[in-house]
Design a protein around this motif. Structure first.
Motif, mmCIF file in Angstrom:
data_model
loop_
_atom_site.group_PDB
_atom_site.id
_atom_site.type_symbol
_atom_site.label_atom_id
_atom_site.label_comp_id
_atom_site.label_asym_id
_atom_site.label_seq_id
_atom_site.Cartn_x
_atom_site.Cartn_y
_atom_site.Cartn_z
ATOM 1 N N ASN A 12 0.135 -1.277 -0.208
ATOM 2 C CA ASN A 12 0.250 -0.294 -0.106
ATOM 3 C C ASN A 12 0.737 1.036 0.380
ATOM 4 O O ASN A 12 0.139 2.084 0.692
ATOM 5 N N THR A 13 2.465 1.666 -0.621
ATOM 6 C CA THR A 13 3.211 2.074 -0.674
ATOM 7 C C THR A 13 3.487 1.944 -1.980
ATOM 8 O O THR A 13 3.534 0.632 -2.255
ATOM 9 N N ASP A 14 4.411 3.007 -2.588
ATOM 10 C CA ASP A 14 5.399 3.213 -3.678
ATOM 11 C C ASP A 14 6.870 3.154 -3.193
ATOM 12 O O ASP A 14 7.308 3.973 -4.146
ATOM 13 N N ASP A 15 7.045 3.681 -2.016
ATOM 14 C CA ASP A 15 7.816 4.070 -1.196
ATOM 15 C C ASP A 15 8.773 2.696 -1.342
ATOM 16 O O ASP A 15 8.759 1.880 -1.052
ATOM 17 N N MET A 16 10.451 2.816 -1.807
ATOM 18 C CA MET A 16 11.349 2.365 -2.135
ATOM 19 C C MET A 16 12.641 2.886 -1.140
ATOM 20 O O MET A 16 13.485 2.308 -0.733
ATOM 21 N N ARG A 17 12.647 3.928 0.045
ATOM 22 C CA ARG A 17 13.477 4.217 0.663
ATOM 23 C C ARG A 17 13.595 2.161 1.269
ATOM 24 O O ARG A 17 12.770 2.088 2.416
ATOM 25 N N GLU A 18 14.805 2.519 1.396
ATOM 26 C CA GLU A 18 15.341 1.525 2.523
ATOM 27 C C GLU A 18 14.645 -0.060 2.456
ATOM 28 O O GLU A 18 14.739 -1.169 3.397
ATOM 29 N N ALA A 19 14.336 -0.020 1.050
ATOM 30 C CA ALA A 19 13.390 -1.171 0.535
ATOM 31 C C ALA A 19 14.414 -2.619 0.585
ATOM 32 O O ALA A 19 15.723 -2.722 0.188
ATOM 33 N N THR A 20 14.107 -3.423 0.693
ATOM 34 C CA THR A 20 14.847 -4.989 1.101
ATOM 35 C C THR A 20 14.994 -5.227 -0.553
ATOM 36 O O THR A 20 16.180 -5.586 -0.709
#
Length: 438
Positions: free
Chosen positions: A322-330
């Motif tokens: 439920n987000t498009d946030d890629m910050r610190e994504a595994t």
């Protein structure tokens, strides 16, 4: 009430829209011209369920306005929220340069008494520094009070949290600031917890550090469960029934990511170090989380020994659903590892594909849907528990070259996968061998 919000990132945009929705007149300002132009057209710059609808609604009612002009935004404002970024510095501490720049801008432009509210996550003591900067740079004879009002918004559930949160934390050093923020927040109908400024600053860091600790703890329990034949999902369920523990954040997987937990845990460790305290527990939490980010690649290698030349599908790229946030994504670490090991990587995410394309290795192939991503694949890795993946008919995996699934979020029941003749590896749960029917 007339309110200004400085910064239209995740926190600033949600804050501005929410305050407009409860009846305030809000002007949001940002130096990013392209972002402001997009917001003015009624298109949000982040993917957050329900946010765009509320934004457009309040723009139409004349309660929400976006600008790049500080003077326009701050004119006659009674309350000014600072919601700019505090990125991680090289030593792990929070960089407050943008917060300080905002304070200086405010001081040179305000002509009326105002309460400046810190919404950004900042180290303990920052508000004292901001008050000093405001006083040093004031151009007119006005009264300026400061207050700390940390945000507790979960990406993907921010609107729910804004209007149905557990508490609103307000830190201030005088009655006027408390009264002003009580008036601002009264329409939310959420309990307001009043405290001193430094305690409010610490509440934000301590809350995130504790939740990160729960995640790393249950992941360590998952490691033990795998060795003793227990099921971590059942263990977490049984633990969570204890009201002292609770169910939230007891979900075993491949660790936490995003804009808050990684940055805030490191910042709190650095803050502790600045006062000569070694925060050993939190250091362990961070170490455990770092180790979780590579566990699926390790298990993939245990199964195949080498993945050079193999096609590996990665399902889910954003750090959470439920987000498009890629910050610190595994997914950033895992996909890079797969490429380095010689695999051909095909990725799919329901929402985060555009953001991912600007971040992930250029050798990666991006599929337009789950079925396309799985075609001719030697193995699939699930990194984000999107509903689209959890609710799919698992027979979709049978179209793979070899139906082998490494599930980093425990989306499926092992019994079902075994019954469907799908080789399935999950986190902290016993593997069920496939019975080959001849």
């Amino acid at each position: 009430m007339k309110i200004a919000v400085i910064g239209t990132g995740y926190v600033g945009l949600v804050t501005g829209v929410s305050l407009a929705e409860i009846g305030h007149h809000v002007r949001c300002v940002d130096v990013d011209v392209r972002k402001i132009e997009q917001l003015r057209t009624g298109k949000v710059t982040i993917w957050e369920p329900g946010l765009e609808e509320l934004m457009v609604k309040n723009m139409a009612k004349g309660r929400l306005y976006f600008t790049t002009d500080y003077e326009v935004a701050l004119e006659q404002a009674q309350v000014i929220y600072i919601a700019v970024g505090t990125p991680e510095s090289e030593d792990g501490s929070a960089n407050t340069q943008f917060v300080e720049q905002a304070a200086k801008q405010i001081a040179t432009m305000i002509r009326d008494d105002v309460v400046v509210v810190m919404k950004s996550t900042v180290p303990v003591g920052t508000n004292d520094r901001i008050y000093q900067l405001l006083q040093e740079n004031l151009k007119h004879n006005v009264r300026v009070d400061v207050a700390s009002n940390p945000e507790f918004l979960r990406e993907g559930s921010a609107i729910e949290d804004a209007f149905r949160g557990d508490r609103i934390v307000v830190g201030a050093n005088n009655l006027k600031a408390f009264e002003m923020l009580e008036e601002v927040n009264k329409p939310f109908g959420i309990p307001i917890f009043k405290t001193d400024i430094r305690s409010a600053e610490m509440i934000k860091y301590a809350s995130n550090a504790f939740l990160a600790t729960k995640i790393s703890f249950i992941n360590e329990i998952a490691n033990i469960c795998e060795r003793v034949g227990a099921n971590v999902d059942l263990v977490a369920q049984g633990m969570g029934m204890d009201k002292r523990i609770g169910h939230p954040f007891l979900k075993a997987g491949i660790g936490y990511g995003g804009s808050c937990f990684p940055k805030d845990t490191k910042a709190l460790i650095q803050l502790a170090g600045n006062v000569a305290y070694d925060f050993k527990l939190l250091e362990g939490v961070v170490k455990v989380n770092q180790e979780r980010q590579t566990i699926l690649v390790e298990r993939l290698l245990e199964r195949f020994h080498s993945i050079e030349g193999k096609q590996i599908t990665v399902l889910g790229l954003s750090f959470k659903p439920n987000t498009d946030d890629m910050r610190e994504a595994t997914s950033i670490i895992i996909t890079e590892s797969l490429i380095q090991l010689g695999a051909h990587v095909v990725c799919y995410d329901p929402v985060a594909m555009d953001n991912a394309k600007g971040i992930l290795n250029t050798e990666i192939t991006f599929a337009s849907n789950m079925i396309e991503a799985l075609g001719n694949s030697d193995a699939a890795l699930i990194l984000t528990e999107w509903d689209e993946f959890k609710e799919v008919d698992v027979q979709v995996f049978k179209q793979m070259k070899s139906p082998i699934v490494f599930d980093g979020r425990n989306c499926y029941a092992p019994e079902v996968m075994a019954e469907m003749q799908i080789e399935y590896y999950s986190i902290g749960r016993p593997n069920i061998p496939i019975t080959i029917v001849k």
